[in-house]
Design a protein around this motif. Structure first.
Motif, PDB file in Angstrom:
ATOM      1  N   VAL A 508       0.884  -1.163   0.000  1.00  0.00           N
ATOM      2  CA  VAL A 508       0.000   0.000   0.000  1.00  0.00           C
ATOM      3  C   VAL A 508       0.922   1.214   0.000  1.00  0.00           C
ATOM      4  CG1 VAL A 508      -1.857   1.228   1.173  1.00  0.00           C
ATOM      5  CG2 VAL A 508      -1.746  -1.264   1.297  1.00  0.00           C
ATOM      6  N   THR A 630      -7.681   5.218  10.575  1.00  0.00           N
ATOM      7  CA  THR A 630      -6.403   5.531   9.936  1.00  0.00           C
ATOM      8  C   THR A 630      -6.028   6.994  10.087  1.00  0.00           C
ATOM      9  OG1 THR A 630      -7.562   5.810   7.819  1.00  0.00           O
ATOM     10  CG2 THR A 630      -6.527   3.681   8.230  1.00  0.00           C
ATOM     11  N   GLN A 650      -2.235   7.471   0.882  1.00  0.00           N
ATOM     12  CA  GLN A 650      -1.834   6.125   1.286  1.00  0.00           C
ATOM     13  C   GLN A 650      -2.713   5.599   2.410  1.00  0.00           C
ATOM     14  OE1 GLN A 650       2.110   3.588   2.604  1.00  0.00           O
ATOM     15  NE2 GLN A 650       2.045   5.765   2.964  1.00  0.00           N
ATOM     16  N   ARG A 651      -3.039   6.449   3.374  1.00  0.00           N
ATOM     17  CA  ARG A 651      -3.896   5.998   4.471  1.00  0.00           C
ATOM     18  C   ARG A 651      -5.306   5.704   3.970  1.00  0.00           C
ATOM     19  NH1 ARG A 651      -0.815   9.992   6.827  1.00  0.00           N
ATOM     20  NH2 ARG A 651      -2.447  11.573   6.886  1.00  0.00           N
ATOM     21  N   LEU A 654      -5.082   2.362   2.496  1.00  0.00           N
ATOM     22  CA  LEU A 654      -5.032   1.386   3.584  1.00  0.00           C
ATOM     23  C   LEU A 654      -6.433   1.136   4.128  1.00  0.00           C
ATOM     24  CD1 LEU A 654      -3.490  -0.377   5.599  1.00  0.00           C
ATOM     25  CD2 LEU A 654      -3.145   1.673   7.009  1.00  0.00           C
ATOM     26  N   LEU A 671       3.749  -0.727   4.014  1.00  0.00           N
ATOM     27  CA  LEU A 671       3.354   0.684   3.958  1.00  0.00           C
ATOM     28  C   LEU A 671       4.594   1.552   3.761  1.00  0.00           C
ATOM     29  CD1 LEU A 671       0.890   0.637   6.977  1.00  0.00           C
ATOM     30  CD2 LEU A 671       0.243   0.864   4.589  1.00  0.00           C
ATOM     31  N   PRO A 674       3.625   5.980   6.031  1.00  0.00           N
ATOM     32  CA  PRO A 674       2.206   6.297   6.250  1.00  0.00           C
ATOM     33  C   PRO A 674       1.974   7.496   7.148  1.00  0.00           C
ATOM     34  CG  PRO A 674       2.843   4.409   7.574  1.00  0.00           C
ATOM     35  CD  PRO A 674       4.002   4.704   6.678  1.00  0.00           C
ATOM     36  N   VAL A 702       6.817  -1.398   7.561  1.00  0.00           N
ATOM     37  CA  VAL A 702       6.562   0.031   7.392  1.00  0.00           C
ATOM     38  C   VAL A 702       7.862   0.766   7.111  1.00  0.00           C
ATOM     39  CG1 VAL A 702       5.582   2.092   8.454  1.00  0.00           C
ATOM     40  CG2 VAL A 702       4.633  -0.153   9.001  1.00  0.00           C
TER      41      VAL A 702
END
Length: 759
Positions: A508, A630, A650-651, A654, A671, A674, A702
């Motif tokens: 993501v 998120t 991006q969030r 997600l 991720l 994020p 992440v």
């Protein structure tokens, strides 16, 4: 008054009658939770009013040709100066715009080669891939040869009347189809497979052919171009910047591209490639990382070009100082991230002879490792010390700590924000009882032990991009942070190498979302249709009436909500549509109410409010719950995607991934930064979400610079030590506490510094 920018009664967006004095010729940082009103105050009020007043200073003749910008909602403003906004918008240049052209280095480099390159290719234009005298004739200076994939484009089983061209802009009935249908050259009922070689050549490759006996419906003065000839002229040589998502996807399928066989991607012709300085061509200079080129120029001393070389060194030093030493001058500017583009813009303003300018920065630390932020801060201070006023919208503790003045907005986001919570020094902010102050004063505590992994996967011989070929284990069932300076290879490892070797990981990332202004949070979450059906059931109208992309669109702005004025080489300017007031819908759509709200009211509402309104639709409630979890609860569900930051997009992706009813709770998610653009309190929200996902069995990898995330990780993989060719090596793998004790790691030093921060 001359010492301050004075704002009285600002009510732009969610600001609640804000009044304050901002000191001039100092650096003021504006902070607060995401959505608290920082950008509304600094960008949409101060910078917008300054720009409007500058436009008003021109003559009536000039003003009549400039867009009429609306005044921000503020009672009064005094002490404004000429203002430069340096935001995170990506460069919109095409393939002919590079880092060298964006920093104005290209002309200096060409000048140097034209004077001392041997053998000389000629004057400066002879070294430019944007000039006919210097460009490679085969690829016309692009370095890549594009062409049409005939097998993908043409369906030879179909006749002209059936639509043999697999491209929507050539479908039966549209004007491009009419050009060959009415040319009088072809049997419209005959399948293309039955065409003679001559007919097929005309159909595909005719070039400005004068027709003898066309159909009367063919334009009288027009000439005939074959399908491929037409596509090359319109879509390959020019490549329109503005295309719908559908057309862009079709072109991606129909167009092939490969490195130019003649120049091998160098872009310039043979004469320019053969001209050398100390054994290096202009192509070599363009392909070297900035750090490597700067070292090369240390040994170049020629009095004939000394001023030009000094100018090049100055710009390269500035690029190094903002952590961009890993870039090459030949990199296309449109491929830079928002943070990289912003830092390139900063470089362009260094050394300016203008003083008493107000520079406005929108989160300049985005995408930067703590080790790089010190260099960024030094640049901001250089601009301030030159007699300028620096206004910075920022969350990062390192930037806040060096501010001369801090303004904290809040206390919450959206309607819960818009008030000044604090004004004063950074030290006083840390002592205050504001949310920002408490979080800044709290030292981080790197985890000494983490969750026990269920398993491990091994990445072997990682060599994507600048990775140097290392092996490393990635634990399963825990949170792994991938760290390192910008350009070290973090994203190459996490988003390229790891999923390539282990496809069960889902990336993501921060790739641009399709749809732009025509897409919203609701459409990305795939619940827009449900919302439209609710309004359809309440009114008896077709659901399309409640889409600004369908029947419900305002006829004046066609559902955009604004009217855009294109200013050629300047940025486009958009103003709210007078007909719909920016609501995007026509009167028929706006008259329908559900629970007292129109469709425009719903799009302007927060996820929480929409969940309450549509509480009997579990798919909507579940999806919007993930949006809030998120950290995006402050964003209206109808906000256009083109207004969201990379971290927000991006969030949102997600949230879409997590709201999928078929998702395996034990899935493995990657991720890429994020927490970009998040206040420390919002970072804690993300940390809590990560905890919940891990408790449900997920695996999280992440890529992060934020020490709040790194400190709470179960495992850290640090890549470095530097950027570009100086990075790509495994520096550390272990717990955050062990990393903080590793003095050889730049990340370790930053984590240790954060963990002992004084309250």
């Amino acid at each position: 008054m001359d010492s301050f920018l004075r704002i009285t009664g600002a009510r732009t967006n969610n600001l609640r009658d804000v009044s304050l004095d901002v000191p001039k010729k100092l650096m003021t940082v504006f902070t607060g939770v995401s959505g608290s009103g920082k950008s509304s105050l600094v960008l949409d009020t101060i910078a917008a009013e300054a720009q409007r007043l500058v436009n008003d200073s021109y003559s009536t003749f000039i003003r009549s040709r400039l867009p009429q910008m609306p005044a921000p909602d503020v009672q009064a403003m005094d002490g404004l100066t000429f203002t430069v906004l340096i935001d995170q918008r990506r460069f919109t240049g095409n393939a002919r715009s590079t880092v060298a052209t964006a920093t104005d280095l290209a002309s200096l480099v060409r000048l140097v080669f034209s004077r001392i390159g041997s053998p000389s290719a000629g004057y400066s234009p002879a070294y430019s891939f944007n000039d006919p005298s210097g460009m490679c004739p085969t690829c016309e200076g692009l370095g890549t040869v594009y062409d049409i994939d005939l097998d993908a484009l043409i369906d030879q089983e179909k006749s002209i009347d059936e639509g043999p061209v697999r491209f929507s802009l050539f479908r039966p009935g549209v004007y491009r189809w009419k050009r060959f249908a009415y040319a009088g050259l072809f049997d419209r009922q005959k399948p293309l497979k039955d065409y003679t070689a001559e007919e097929m050549d005309l159909f595909l490759y005719a070039d400005q052919l004068k027709l003898i006996d066309p159909d009367p419906r063919f334009p009288q003065s027009a000439r005939f171009d074959g399908v491929v000839t037409r596509m090359r002229a319109v879509f390959l040589k020019q490549r329109p910047v503005k295309m719908s998502a559908q057309v862009r996807e079709e072109l991606d399928r129909l167009v092939t591209h490969h490195t130019c066989p003649d120049c091998q991607g160098a872009r310039v012709n043979a004469a320019a490639r053969a001209s050398l300085i100390d054994g290096h061509s202009i192509v070599d200079w363009m392909r070297m990382p900035v750090a490597e080129l700067r070292a090369l120029l240390d040994d170049l001393a020629d009095p004939r070009v000394a001023p030009a070389i000094d100018g090049i060194r100055h710009v390269l030093d500035a690029l190094l100082s903002v952590g961009l030493g890993y870039l090459t001058l030949g990199r296309e500017s449109s491929t830079l991230s928002g943070g990289e583009a912003q830092r390139v813009k900063i470089v362009r303003h260094l050394g300016s002879a203008l003083t008493d300018v107000t520079y406005v920065f929108d989160e300049p630390s985005t995408g930067l490792h703590p080790a790089d932020i010190q260099r960024l801060v030094a640049l901001l201070q250089r601009l301030r010390d030159a007699g300028n006023t620096i206004l910075v919208v920022e969350h990062h503790p390192q930037v806040i700590a060096v501010a001369d003045h801090v303004v904290d907005l809040g206390p919450g986001a959206g309607s819960a924000g818009g008030l000044v919570q604090f004004e004063g020094s950074p030290a006083a902010l840390r002592r205050s009882d504001t949310l920002t102050g408490r979080l800044l004063a709290e030292p981080l505590r790197p985890a000494e032990t983490g969750r026990e992994p269920r398993d491990r996967v091994t990445v072997r011989d990682a060599r994507s991009h600048n990775l140097q070929g290392f092996d490393v284990d990635v634990p399963v069932g825990v949170l792994t942070a991938i760290t390192g300076v910008a350009g070290s290879g973090k994203s190459s490892f996490a988003t390229v190498e790891l999923p390539r070797q282990h496809p069960e990981f889902t990336v993501v990332g921060q790739d641009p979302l399709r749809g732009g202004i025509r897409s919203t949070t609701l459409s990305i979450l795939r619940i827009a249709d449900t919302v439209r059906e609710v309004f359809s059931a309440a009114s008896g109208l077709d659901p399309s009436w409640f889409s600004f992309n369908g029947k419900g669109a305002c006829p004046t702005c066609r559902g955009r909500g604004h009217i855009t004025t294109e200013l050629a080489f300047l940025d486009d300017v958009s103003l709210p549509c007078d007909a719909c007031g920016g609501l995007r819908f026509n009167d028929t759509a706006l008259e329908v109410r559900v629970g007292g709200s129109s469709i425009a009211d719903v799009l302007a509402s927060t996820p929480e409010a929409v969940s309450e309104l549509l509480s009997d639709h579990p798919d909507v409630v579940a999806a919007l719950d993930w949006v809030q979890r998120t950290g995006l609860g402050y964003i209206p569900v109808g906000r256009s995607l083109d207004t969201l930051s990379g971290g927000e997009k991006q969030r949102l992706l997600l949230a879409r991934h997590l709201s999928d009813p078929h998702r395996d709770p034990a899935d493995r998610i990657i991720l890429d930064e994020p927490t970009s653009g998040l206040h420390p309190n919002d970072v804690e929200t993300i940390n809590h979400l990560f905890d919940d996902l891990l408790d449900d069995g997920a695996t999280l990898v992440v890529v992060e610079h934020n020490m709040r995330v790194v400190a709470r990780a179960d495992h850290v993989i640090d890549i470095g030590p530097g950027a570009g060719s100086d990075g790509g090596r495994l520096m550390f793998a272990g717990t955050p506490a062990a990393l903080a004790a590793d003095r050889d790691s730049l990340t370790g030093r930053a984590l240790a510094s954060s963990s002992v921060r004084a309250g």
